[in-house]
Scaffold this motif. Structure first.
Motif, PDB file in Angstrom:
ATOM      1  N   THR A 261       5.620  -1.191   0.456  1.00  0.00           N
ATOM      2  CA  THR A 261       4.434  -0.329   0.495  1.00  0.00           C
ATOM      3  C   THR A 261       3.574  -0.620   1.715  1.00  0.00           C
ATOM      4  O   THR A 261       2.393  -0.270   1.725  1.00  0.00           O
ATOM      5  CB  THR A 261       3.598  -0.540  -0.778  1.00  0.00           C
ATOM      6  OG1 THR A 261       3.210  -1.918  -0.860  1.00  0.00           O
ATOM      7  CG2 THR A 261       4.392  -0.159  -2.014  1.00  0.00           C
TER       8      THR A 261
ATOM      9  N   LYS B 126       1.077   1.864   3.252  1.00  0.00           N
ATOM     10  CA  LYS B 126       0.855   2.962   2.313  1.00  0.00           C
ATOM     11  C   LYS B 126      -0.444   2.768   1.541  1.00  0.00           C
ATOM     12  O   LYS B 126      -1.098   3.735   1.174  1.00  0.00           O
ATOM     13  CB  LYS B 126       2.036   3.066   1.347  1.00  0.00           C
ATOM     14  CG  LYS B 126       3.322   3.492   2.047  1.00  0.00           C
ATOM     15  CD  LYS B 126       4.471   3.623   1.071  1.00  0.00           C
ATOM     16  CE  LYS B 126       5.749   4.030   1.813  1.00  0.00           C
ATOM     17  NZ  LYS B 126       6.908   4.149   0.905  1.00  0.00           N
ATOM     18  N   HIS B 127      -0.782   1.518   1.262  1.00  0.00           N
ATOM     19  CA  HIS B 127      -2.143   1.213   0.781  1.00  0.00           C
ATOM     20  C   HIS B 127      -2.564  -0.056   1.502  1.00  0.00           C
ATOM     21  O   HIS B 127      -2.096  -1.136   1.230  1.00  0.00           O
ATOM     22  CB  HIS B 127      -2.179   1.031  -0.751  1.00  0.00           C
ATOM     23  CG  HIS B 127      -1.269  -0.038  -1.267  1.00  0.00           C
ATOM     24  ND1 HIS B 127      -1.632  -1.356  -1.301  1.00  0.00           N
ATOM     25  CD2 HIS B 127      -0.006   0.018  -1.762  1.00  0.00           C
ATOM     26  CE1 HIS B 127      -0.652  -2.077  -1.831  1.00  0.00           C
ATOM     27  NE2 HIS B 127       0.348  -1.265  -2.109  1.00  0.00           N
TER      28      HIS B 127
END
Length: 416
Positions: free
Chosen positions: A374, A377-378
């Motif tokens: 991730t 992505k965050h």
């Protein structure tokens, strides 16, 4: 502004200088910043003459060491203080002085060879009245010309880095790895952290040095010295090395992690404005579990935080550097890199235990994990709040205060 701390840091600096009498409390004008915010501009106190001379262009650290030539006629061989500014040969930041100018070190200045005889101890803690009006302090180290010495010196140090607060993190998307097995249970329950960034505490200690022959560079002897540790908070990024898997798969795994760490520092200027002096890595050579890069400036300079958003691209460039270095390509038997790749980065271990081939294997595996994670992505964890600005330099420990006699202000050397 964000890199330097913005208006909050400006106000803190103004308040500190006012407490020390360096600024007048009368506001002159209100300047408008690039972000459109108003900042009060103050005038220096009349007693502060030539304030610009108090700011060093060579170092932004609060503590620096002046290297004093004991043979200078105005110094007269005395090592109690600086008797003449003309006797000062150079100035070294505190973060580097114990690596280059420790008691017993052989240094060179303008083609001449000097032996460092002693250096002034810093106090147990920095702050308060210790700093001058400019917020900095200069200590002294004393050296004497020694042209007949037939050896050079290298510091022996330990470096311990502790993660204090994680602000960003990336998790491995297990679904992408387990899809081939169609294991729905594993897809739903398994999760791994692969990268992160946040605040760390760096503690460095120089515990001795070794003498190397000028003739063949072989080690002659080792000497133990007593110096205070340097500890400071800064910002860092890290990648999990997946040691539980790679240690049994990649030969020279630890040397590969060390080499990849060097390569990441070497290629960092391709993504963020910095030099190898602004960024450093964990130079651990045994039982490596992570790759960690951190800002060398106390409190953090923002370099590592910016680099986190280019982490996968940086790893890709590091692999290319390890695999395609033109200077190392023709030398197949040597795997430790060259000044054009791995050895362009300063190393606490003097570029020992580096493996380009192992670094490529480790890098490719970690890159696949980053692409399946991730990452980016965050960027900010919703459950972790950003802490206050990291602390500045903290110097010394209880062991530094054991001796209360007059000689305690100088570092000790044990030649046993």
């Amino acid at each position: 502004e964000e890199l330097l701390g913005g208006q909050t840091v400006y106000q803190e600096s103004v308040e500190l200088l006012m407490q020390k009498g360096g600024l007048l409390k009368t506001k002159l004008v209100h300047a408008v910043s690039a972000a459109g915010e108003k900042c009060a501009v103050f005038e220096t106190h009349p007693v502060v003459k030539d304030a610009w001379k108090r700011v060093s262009l060579r170092s932004i650290e609060p503590v620096n060491y002046s290297i004093v030539d004991l043979s200078h006629p105005m110094q007269g061989g005395m090592s109690d203080k600086i008797h003449s500014p003309a006797a000062v040969m150079d100035s070294i930041p505190y973060s580097r002085v114990f690596y280059h100018a420790f008691p017993g070190a052989v240094i060179r200045h303008r083609g001449r060879q000097f032996l460092v005889e002693s250096m002034e101890n810093p106090p147990p803690f920095l702050g308060g009245s210790f700093f001058g009006t400019c917020g900095c302090k200069t200590l002294t180290a004393f050296a004497r010309p020694s042209p007949n010495l037939q050896y050079s010196t290298q510091a022996l140090s330990t470096n311990h880095i502790t993660v204090v607060n994680q602000m960003n993190h990336a998790e491995l998307l297990v679904k992408a790895l387990a899809a081939a097995d169609c294991d729905e249970k594993a897809i739903a329950t398994t999760s791994q952290a692969v990268a992160g960034s946040g605040s760390v505490t760096v503690r460095r200690t120089v515990h001795g040095f070794k003498k190397l022959s000028h003739v063949n560079r072989k080690e002659i002897s080792r000497t133990t010295i007593v110096l205070p540790p340097m500890e400071y908070d800064t910002h860092a990024i890290w990648i999990d090395a997946d040691a539980s898997y790679l240690k049994d798969v990649v030969a020279d795994f630890d040397a590969g992690v060390h080499a990849l760490s060097h390569a990441l520092v070497a290629v960092a200027p391709l993504f963020v404005p910095c030099t190898s002096a602004d960024l450093d890595c964990d130079h651990a050579r045994f039982d490596c579990t992570r790759i960690l890069l951190f800002d060398t400036r106390a409190g953090g300079s923002g370099i590592a935080e910016q680099l986190y958003h280019h982490l996968a691209e940086c790893v890709q460039k590091a692999i290319t550097l390890l695999d395609e270095c033109t200077s190392c390509y023709s030398v197949r038997k040597y795997d430790g890199g060259c000044p054009g790749c791995l050895q362009s980065v300063p190393c606490d271990n003097f570029h020992q235990d580096l493996s380009r081939s192992a670094g490529v294997k480790v890098g490719k595996h970690l890159l696949r994990r980053l692409h399946g994670s991730t990452l980016n992505k965050h960027k900010n964890s919703p459950t972790v709040n950003r802490p206050a600005r990291p602390k500045n330099v903290v110097i010394g420990r209880a062991s530094w205060m054991e001796n209360n006699d007059d000689h305690a202000r100088f570092a000790e050397v044990d030649d046993r």
